[in-house]
Design an enzyme around this catalytic site. Sequence first.
Site, PDB file in Angstrom:
ATOM      1  N   THR A 139      26.056   1.482 -63.208  1.00  0.00           N
ATOM      2  CA  THR A 139      25.044   0.958 -64.126  1.00  0.00           C
ATOM      3  C   THR A 139      25.416   1.226 -65.586  1.00  0.00           C
ATOM      4  O   THR A 139      26.136   2.186 -65.875  1.00  0.00           O
ATOM      5  CB  THR A 139      23.690   1.645 -63.810  1.00  0.00           C
ATOM      6  OG1 THR A 139      22.757   1.350 -64.837  1.00  0.00           O
ATOM      7  CG2 THR A 139      23.814   3.162 -63.740  1.00  0.00           C
ATOM      8  N   ASP A 140      24.875   0.415 -66.480  1.00  0.00           N
ATOM      9  CA  ASP A 140      25.096   0.674 -67.911  1.00  0.00           C
ATOM     10  C   ASP A 140      24.310   1.903 -68.391  1.00  0.00           C
ATOM     11  O   ASP A 140      24.561   2.429 -69.471  1.00  0.00           O
ATOM     12  CB  ASP A 140      24.725  -0.561 -68.757  1.00  0.00           C
ATOM     13  CG  ASP A 140      23.286  -1.026 -68.599  1.00  0.00           C
ATOM     14  OD1 ASP A 140      22.534  -0.430 -67.805  1.00  0.00           O
ATOM     15  OD2 ASP A 140      22.905  -2.014 -69.267  1.00  0.00           O
ATOM     16  N   SER A 165      20.167   8.115 -63.874  1.00  0.00           N
ATOM     17  CA  SER A 165      21.449   7.790 -64.518  1.00  0.00           C
ATOM     18  C   SER A 165      22.400   8.985 -64.481  1.00  0.00           C
ATOM     19  O   SER A 165      23.625   8.807 -64.401  1.00  0.00           O
ATOM     20  CB  SER A 165      21.237   7.269 -65.937  1.00  0.00           C
ATOM     21  OG  SER A 165      20.482   8.155 -66.707  1.00  0.00           O
ATOM     22  N   ALA A 166      21.836  10.210 -64.478  1.00  0.00           N
ATOM     23  CA  ALA A 166      22.703  11.392 -64.384  1.00  0.00           C
ATOM     24  C   ALA A 166      23.383  11.429 -63.013  1.00  0.00           C
ATOM     25  O   ALA A 166      24.569  11.765 -62.899  1.00  0.00           O
ATOM     26  CB  ALA A 166      21.892  12.659 -64.617  1.00  0.00           C
ATOM     27  N   LYS A 168      23.964   8.791 -61.107  1.00  0.00           N
ATOM     28  CA  LYS A 168      24.959   7.692 -61.068  1.00  0.00           C
ATOM     29  C   LYS A 168      26.210   8.100 -61.851  1.00  0.00           C
ATOM     30  O   LYS A 168      27.334   7.826 -61.433  1.00  0.00           O
ATOM     31  CB  LYS A 168      24.373   6.402 -61.655  1.00  0.00           C
ATOM     32  CG  LYS A 168      23.323   5.717 -60.819  1.00  0.00           C
ATOM     33  CD  LYS A 168      23.792   5.224 -59.460  1.00  0.00           C
ATOM     34  CE  LYS A 168      24.739   4.061 -59.528  1.00  0.00           C
ATOM     35  NZ  LYS A 168      25.055   3.520 -58.178  1.00  0.00           N
TER      36      LYS A 168
END
Length: 369
Positions: A139-140, A165-166, A168
Amino acid sequence: MKNVLVTGGAGFIGSNFIHYLFKQKDFQGNVINLDKLTYAGNLESLEAIDKTYGEKGQGRYLFHRADICDYEAIEAIFRSRRVDTVIHFAAESHVDRSIHGPKDFIHTNIIGTFNLLEIARQQWSNEKIDNALFHHISTDEVYGSLGETGYFYENTPYDPRSPYSAAKASSDHLVKAYYHTYGLPITLSNCSNNYGPYQFPEKLIPLIILNALEGKPLPVYGDGLNVRDWLYVEDHCSAIYAIIRRGRRGETYNIGGESERTNITVVNRICEILEALYPIKKNPIIQKANPDIADYKQLITHVKDRPGHDRRYAIHCGKIKEELNWRPSVSFEDGLRETVRWSLENTRWINHVRSGQYQKWIEKNYQKR
Ligand code: NAD
Ligand code: DAU
């Protein structure tokens, strides 16, 4: 690509990818869809695939219910199916859920990815597999948050802000480490916000469409001016297909829609498209419950902001455009209209997912092995 293991194939992007793959004339291989069937996994998204390519059809599609954190189960599938390509979608994917309960995100996104990498490394060094590939979908959001200007590039330092996000980001680092340390043939892609058919209605676009149809409040976090870069899911699938066939091993490719919009713009546009396709005056639910509402936009409600809400994402996708000649082909306007139309036409899928009946159906049909 003879035996392609798609993890998370019952989810939103994974199921769209399986549809996409079987439409490609140059793809003649088999697909093994490995999915735990969490709340986000839905085999009804693949009914047509199962019919044509499943055991009673051409025998090229097989579903396995398994958890990527279950090492032995995954290893057995790898060995028995002689997997040569892994396309790894399986993840806990919703930021808000990661804020309320990060544990599953750590298990699935980090430990699950580690298991797959380790099994691929062992199997592919034990057996002679030509052109093996592990493609990791990311992911961005690993790049953090932007101000009003600038873009995320492939070499932008990682700066994840949410537990999602961490986790990922951690899985991305493991994938790259397996390339550098063990020479595992990998590719990696970091993509912006997807939307389109079969998206679970917790994400902004399907949530707004369905709430509007039912006359419920349309929750907009904070001032509604956070920006996302939207990509129609089929364009994400075509980008992944280009990478797995022609991408350079060990490389990361950014994928984006070049369609930055504030959230409030997206929500307003959904209301306008709905009005054109299903005017509020003809919507029996709203007319019965609240005939005073004359415009879907009246349902918009600003609510408390998401903690640590990233302000802006904008991905630079020049590398995949130049190297692999990929481009997004669906404009945001067309994609959004198509998504609203799909939602109006697929009420069975939606009602099933929303009513919770689906979970009962899974438990009945797919007992844990
Ligand atoms: P999704 O939540 O719709 O689907 C995830 C799928 O993974 C579900 O079918 C679920 O059952 C399965 N799964 C979850 N935990 C599992 C486990 N432990 N073992 C096996 N299967 C498990 O997610 P999505 O939106 O389709 O996202 C797919 C991938 O793409 C994720 O890796 C996500 O990080 C990434 N991604 C998503 C977007 C987006 O906008 N949705 C954008 C960029 C990248
Ligand atoms: O950027 C890629 C990411 O996009 C993926 O990695 C994630 O898996 C995916 O879930 C998505 O994350 P976002 O947090 O950007 O998506 P979401 O649909 O949850 O929210 C989009 C924007 O809309 C975000 O700024 C928060 C806002 N929002 C969201 C919801 C659910 C609202 O204003 N109201 C809402 O009810």
